[in-house]
Design a protein around this motif. Structure first.
Motif, mmCIF file in Angstrom:
data_model
loop_
_atom_site.group_PDB
_atom_site.id
_atom_site.type_symbol
_atom_site.label_atom_id
_atom_site.label_comp_id
_atom_site.label_asym_id
_atom_site.label_seq_id
_atom_site.Cartn_x
_atom_site.Cartn_y
_atom_site.Cartn_z
ATOM 1 N N PHE A 45 0.859 -1.182 0.000
ATOM 2 C CA PHE A 45 0.000 0.000 0.000
ATOM 3 C C PHE A 45 0.900 1.239 0.000
ATOM 4 C CE2 PHE A 45 -2.623 -3.320 1.842
ATOM 5 C CZ PHE A 45 -3.851 -3.122 1.227
ATOM 6 N N VAL A 94 -6.838 3.929 1.749
ATOM 7 C CA VAL A 94 -6.743 3.171 3.002
ATOM 8 C C VAL A 94 -7.730 3.666 4.046
ATOM 9 C CG1 VAL A 94 -4.341 2.496 2.656
ATOM 10 C CG2 VAL A 94 -4.849 4.655 3.833
ATOM 11 N N VAL A 100 -9.830 -1.223 0.718
ATOM 12 C CA VAL A 100 -8.715 -2.026 1.237
ATOM 13 C C VAL A 100 -9.040 -3.512 1.073
ATOM 14 C CG1 VAL A 100 -7.360 -2.627 3.284
ATOM 15 C CG2 VAL A 100 -8.019 -0.241 2.870
ATOM 16 N N ILE A 151 -6.146 -1.815 7.459
ATOM 17 C CA ILE A 151 -5.367 -2.880 6.826
ATOM 18 C C ILE A 151 -5.199 -4.057 7.771
ATOM 19 C CG2 ILE A 151 -3.064 -3.469 5.965
ATOM 20 C CD1 ILE A 151 -2.914 -0.563 4.876
#
Length: 396
Positions: A45, A94, A100, A151
């Motif tokens: 990411f 995010v 995500v 995440i």
């Protein structure tokens, strides 16, 4: 590694493993000739920043598979395509859990699994604490802290499921979370940004105690000031203007300090020597002279993803090591200066020598020295703190 298509932007035809002399300590059991790495699947990411893209390139050059995730509001899908045949280009924000989750599912669909999750997204506002409004604060916390939390919460069930089928001594999953030296010390002009990094550090350290039993590992990567020392292409020979591939795809132009916004200071802080302007002055002074190499850092982070015993923290560059070390020294000195409020003096045994006005509530129960002199048997001790020097060296 399989041969790349002729239209790949990141062609591996001239790739050699860069900087083989850079190695993590043997205590981590890093990849080596006697311990050859197996192919891993990475999802990165923040892959369009210069450390993110350097890491993507390092992983690809070693034959790993990578899902490179750009930012929804900054990048486009055409920009994320055509990097390499072993690289899946994706987009997500995010701050939005659904994006995500979709990125992780796409990675699993393409490569069959996820072994290593990297988060190097970030956003900061340079300005005095007093000058930053609610929007500035939320943007930083939503990206840096809540983005990391999104995440982790969305991937932990997958890693825990993996732990049920892992072989003995094998990790079920790996997190590499890019923090900052700002997560270990306060920087004038970056107050809220530092607060987000402190929060990330506390989150990851706490989480490790909860998930270690599942064989899930995590490391906080704390880089110093990183210079943009890779233009484009796996061979690092292309120029910033040479972004178009034969297929017509356009790569993302790298920006120096692109994830920071410099806010105009209010009158009380708008002076040449105002402490609140420190962070902004450092950025101007450094220009292109950042001491830490993103390319060499990426090589060490790749080793970190493949080592068996990762540290809790990996400091990258002499600036990071010296600044965090000085901060810890100042904390220890302050503790030593004030410990007399809690520890009884030798003359105090038997009721003598008690400081005038000392509050009994401030004294520790039992034998304070006996309780605090013992070693900590926790999962992560001082030996888990590790730094790596990543300054440019003379290859000659």
């Amino acid at each position: 590694m399989a041969a790349s298509s002729p239209t790949s932007v990141l062609s591996p035809s001239r790739v050699t493993v860069a900087h083989p002399h850079l190695h993590l300590p043997s205590s981590t059991d890093p990849p080596s000739e006697s311990n050859p790495p197996t192919q891993k699947v990475w999802i990165v990411f923040g892959a369009t920043g210069h450390i993110g893209r350097s890491l993507v390139k390092a992983a690809l050059s070693h034959g790993d598979n990578v899902a490179a995730v750009g930012r929804t509001l900054e990048n486009t899908m055409p920009q994320m395509q055509g990097w390499h045949e072993q690289c899946l280009g994706l987009l997500c924000d995010v701050r939005v859990r659904s994006t995500v989750k979709a990125a992780m599912e796409s990675c699993i669909t393409r490569f069959g699994r996820i072994d290593i999750i990297v988060n190097c997204t970030g956003y900061g506002v340079i300005g005095a604490c007093e000058d930053q409004d609610t929007s500035d604060l939320r943007s930083q916390f939503d990206t840096n802290f809540l983005g990391t939390l999104n995440i982790i919460q969305l991937s932990l069930p997958y890693f825990r499921h993996q732990s049920a089928t892992r072989r003995e001594g094998e990790n079920a999953g790996r997190y590499l979370i890019f923090s900052s030296t700002s997560g270990a010390l306060g920087v004038p002009g970056l107050g809220p940004y530092c607060a987000t990094k402190y929060a990330v550090e506390g989150l990851i350290e706490s989480m490790l105690y909860e998930v270690d039993t599942f064989g899930i590992k995590a490391t906080l990567v704390e880089p110093g000031h990183m210079r943009l020392d890779e233009p484009t292409g796996l061979d690092d020979k292309a120029t910033d203007d040479n972004f178009a591939s034969a297929a017509g795809h356009t790569m993302v132009k790298l920006q120096r300090y692109g994830h920071f916004f410099v806010k105009k200071p209010s009158a009380p802080y708008d002076t040449p020597t105002a402490p609140a302007g420190h962070a902004g002055r450092v950025v101007q002074w450094l220009a292109d002279r950042q001491p830490t190499s993103a390319v060499k850092s990426a090589e060490l982070v790749w080793q970190l993803g493949h080592c068996r015993y990762p540290p809790l923290r990996l400091l990258l560059g002499s600036f990071a090591i010296e600044s965090v070390r000085d901060r810890l020294r100042s904390i220890i000195e302050e503790i030593e200066d004030w410990k007399h409020l809690h520890f009884p003096s030798p003359e105090g045994e038997g009721g003598k020598g008690k400081g005038k006005g000392e509050d009994d509530d401030m004294k520790m129960e039992g034998d304070a020295e006996g309780e605090l002199d013992g070693e900590d048997d926790g999962m992560y001790g001082a030996e888990a703190e590790m730094g790596a020097e990543v300054k440019e060296e003379d290859d000659g």
